[in-house]
Each structure stands twice: as C-alpha cells, then as structure tokens.
Motif scaffolding. Structure first.
Motif, mmCIF file in Angstrom:
data_model
loop_
_atom_site.group_PDB
_atom_site.id
_atom_site.type_symbol
_atom_site.label_atom_id
_atom_site.label_comp_id
_atom_site.label_asym_id
_atom_site.label_seq_id
_atom_site.Cartn_x
_atom_site.Cartn_y
_atom_site.Cartn_z
ATOM 1 N N ARG A 220 8.081 14.384 8.795
ATOM 2 C CA ARG A 220 7.429 15.466 8.062
ATOM 3 C C ARG A 220 8.389 16.626 7.809
ATOM 4 N NH1 ARG A 220 1.853 15.419 11.614
ATOM 5 N NH2 ARG A 220 1.031 13.448 10.765
ATOM 6 N N THR B 139 5.188 9.485 -11.136
ATOM 7 C CA THR B 139 5.178 9.980 -9.759
ATOM 8 C C THR B 139 6.595 10.110 -9.228
ATOM 9 O OG1 THR B 139 3.050 8.871 -9.426
ATOM 10 C CG2 THR B 139 4.232 9.578 -7.457
ATOM 11 N N THR C 243 0.855 -1.186 0.000
ATOM 12 C CA THR C 243 0.000 0.000 0.000
ATOM 13 C C THR C 243 0.893 1.238 0.000
ATOM 14 O OG1 THR C 243 -1.701 -1.147 1.286
ATOM 15 C CG2 THR C 243 -1.814 1.260 1.228
ATOM 16 N N ILE C 244 0.520 2.249 -0.770
ATOM 17 C CA ILE C 244 1.270 3.510 -0.810
ATOM 18 C C ILE C 244 0.405 4.627 -0.254
ATOM 19 C CG2 ILE C 244 2.448 5.213 -2.263
ATOM 20 C CD1 ILE C 244 2.995 2.956 -4.252
ATOM 21 N N GLU C 245 0.950 5.394 0.665
ATOM 22 C CA GLU C 245 0.246 6.539 1.238
ATOM 23 C C GLU C 245 1.051 7.808 0.971
ATOM 24 O OE1 GLU C 245 -0.316 5.723 5.381
ATOM 25 O OE2 GLU C 245 -1.958 4.300 5.021
ATOM 26 N N GLU C 246 0.370 8.857 0.575
ATOM 27 C CA GLU C 246 1.042 10.130 0.264
ATOM 28 C C GLU C 246 1.242 10.953 1.523
ATOM 29 O OE1 GLU C 246 2.386 10.962 -2.684
ATOM 30 O OE2 GLU C 246 1.802 8.937 -3.320
ATOM 31 N N LYS C 247 1.853 10.351 2.505
ATOM 32 C CA LYS C 247 2.196 11.016 3.760
ATOM 33 C C LYS C 247 3.271 10.199 4.447
ATOM 34 C CE LYS C 247 -1.478 8.651 6.333
ATOM 35 N NZ LYS C 247 -2.675 8.811 7.190
ATOM 36 N N ARG D 275 6.410 10.107 1.012
ATOM 37 C CA ARG D 275 5.325 9.114 0.948
ATOM 38 C C ARG D 275 5.758 7.881 1.712
ATOM 39 N NH1 ARG D 275 6.903 10.001 -4.139
ATOM 40 N NH2 ARG D 275 4.888 10.947 -4.592
ATOM 41 N N SER D 276 4.791 7.116 2.133
ATOM 42 C CA SER D 276 5.055 5.886 2.879
ATOM 43 C C SER D 276 4.634 4.673 2.061
ATOM 44 C CB SER D 276 4.291 5.878 4.208
ATOM 45 O OG SER D 276 4.718 6.918 5.061
ATOM 46 N N ILE D 277 5.409 3.629 2.156
ATOM 47 C CA ILE D 277 5.048 2.345 1.558
ATOM 48 C C ILE D 277 4.932 1.329 2.682
ATOM 49 C CG2 ILE D 277 5.726 0.505 -0.013
ATOM 50 C CD1 ILE D 277 7.167 2.529 -1.711
ATOM 51 N N ILE D 278 3.759 0.711 2.770
ATOM 52 C CA ILE D 278 3.504 -0.305 3.792
ATOM 53 C C ILE D 278 3.456 -1.657 3.113
ATOM 54 C CG2 ILE D 278 1.944 -1.113 5.601
ATOM 55 C CD1 ILE D 278 1.484 2.403 4.387
#
Length: 225
Positions: free
Chosen positions: A45, A142, A35-39, A103-106
């Motif tokens: 931060r 991206t 899953t990729i999250e834009e945070k 961004r975070s990758i889970i």
C-alpha cells in the motif's frame, strides 16, 4: 520424445472472469481464470505498484484415483503451496508491477485433468490469460501503457533410459531418473529452473541438453499460443 505433446489453447471459456483460458498439453488440461481487484496487499500500500498472485488446485477427479478437496482437509498441502508460489513468481517476472498501478491480479489455475506437467501448463495458460486481462485494461483506458515486459511459458524435461525427453506425461515423469521444470521468457532468458535426480545424478552435458530441449519446446509454445 523430442516434441511437445499436442498443445491447444481455448480462450474466453468462462463468462464471469475478466479473462479465461483452457490450456491442454497432451492429456493435461488446466483452466486459468483472472480476477482484478482495485487494491493491493498491505505490504504494498502506498508504493505505487501492483501485485500478481496465483492460486492452484486440482479437481478431485483430475487423476485416476479420486482425491479429497483440500478445503475438506482444512489446509493446502505443501505441494500445492509450492506450485502456486512458482506460478506467481513466474507471472510476475514478465510484468512491470509499477506500470500495473495499485491493483492486484489473481490468476486461478484449476487442474481439470492431470497427466504430468500441471505446473508448466498453469504457468503457460496463466500468462496468456494475464495478457488478455491486461489488454482489457488498456482498451478500457484503465492503463495508459502495457506493463508486460516479456511473455512467459514453461515446460518439463527429463532423462528416461539415458534419453533426454520433452514435455513428460505422468508415465514418463514417474519413471525418469532426472526431472526438470523450466520457465523462460520469449527472448530466451530463464525465470526458474527446478531440477533433481531420483536416485540418480546427471552430467553438465545432460543438463545443457535438457535446457536446450526445453528452450526449443518453449519457443514452439510461443509460436503457437
């Protein structure tokens, strides 16, 4: 046993994740999804770098005796926490987090069937799924350049009856006098080594033999994955 157990990779096995991989090492089967999250987490931060983390779990029927889901107990046990931290550290070792952007990758690693080496299979499958997700980010524009530094894989080794063995199944792992998990890069650099004797010790020569056998097994994974 000087060779890997049968090793297979199935890609894009799930519809909804950005990337998914089912990895089998012998009778151990792990499903890795991304899953990729834009945070990013609060501690990152504004630093212009991303984050990669992992979550690990075993299905109740992954072993011969059913275990309760950790959610039912209300907390993860220490083994689960230790393994998912290892997976996260290992995956991050192959990635330039600054090139990933904020961004975070889970990477979720779910053990469908356990027969030894679940953490190693999770690392190997998790990095393959991570590569697939990054390829999608590059294709979409991206990311302008790949953040991958080196590919990562892992394998177990041990000593059973004074013989160095590779990619231990549960029976061998339970009986061996020395157990080791090795995480390496494709160019042969070590990411992490976890080794311990079970009411036993091991010599420098045995340590070197285990490391050499692990390196050989990991190279086979890279060749086949």
């Amino acid at each position: 046993m000087k060779n890997l157990r049968p090793f297979t990779i199935q890609k894009n096995v799930l519809k909804h994740p950005v990337a998914s991989v089912q990895v089998s090492m012998g009778d151990t089967v792990v499903l890795c999804s991304v899953t990729i999250e834009e945070k990013v987490p609060p501690f990152l931060r504004g630093l212009g770098k991303g984050w990669i983390t992992a979550e690990y779990g075993m299905l109740p029927t992954a072993t011969h005796e059913r275990t309760n889901r950790e959610a039912k107990r209300g907390q993860q046990n220490g083994r689960t926490q230790e393994i998912q931290r290892l997976i996260g550290r290992s995956l991050r070792a192959g990635i330039d987090l600054k090139k990933l952007g904020e961004r975070s990758i889970i990477v979720d690693c779910d053990v469908i069937q356990a027969d030894g080496g679940t953490r190693c299979a999770s690392i190997t499958g998790g990095f393959i799924a991570l590569e697939m997700a990054i390829t999608q980010l590059l294709t979409a524009g991206t990311l302008s350049e790949s953040p991958i530094i080196e590919r990562i894989a892992a394998v177990s080794v041990g000593i059973l009856n004074e013989e160095v063995m590779l990619d231990l199944d549960y029976a061998a792992d339970s009986a061996c006098s020395v157990d080791m998990n090795v995480v390496m890069t494709q160019t042969g650099r070590f990411v992490e080594i976890q080794a311990s004797g079970e009411e036993a010790t091991f010599t420098p020569a045995q340590l070197q033999a285990m490391l050499a056998l692990a390196a050989s097994g990991i190279q086979t994974i890279f060749d086949e994955a």
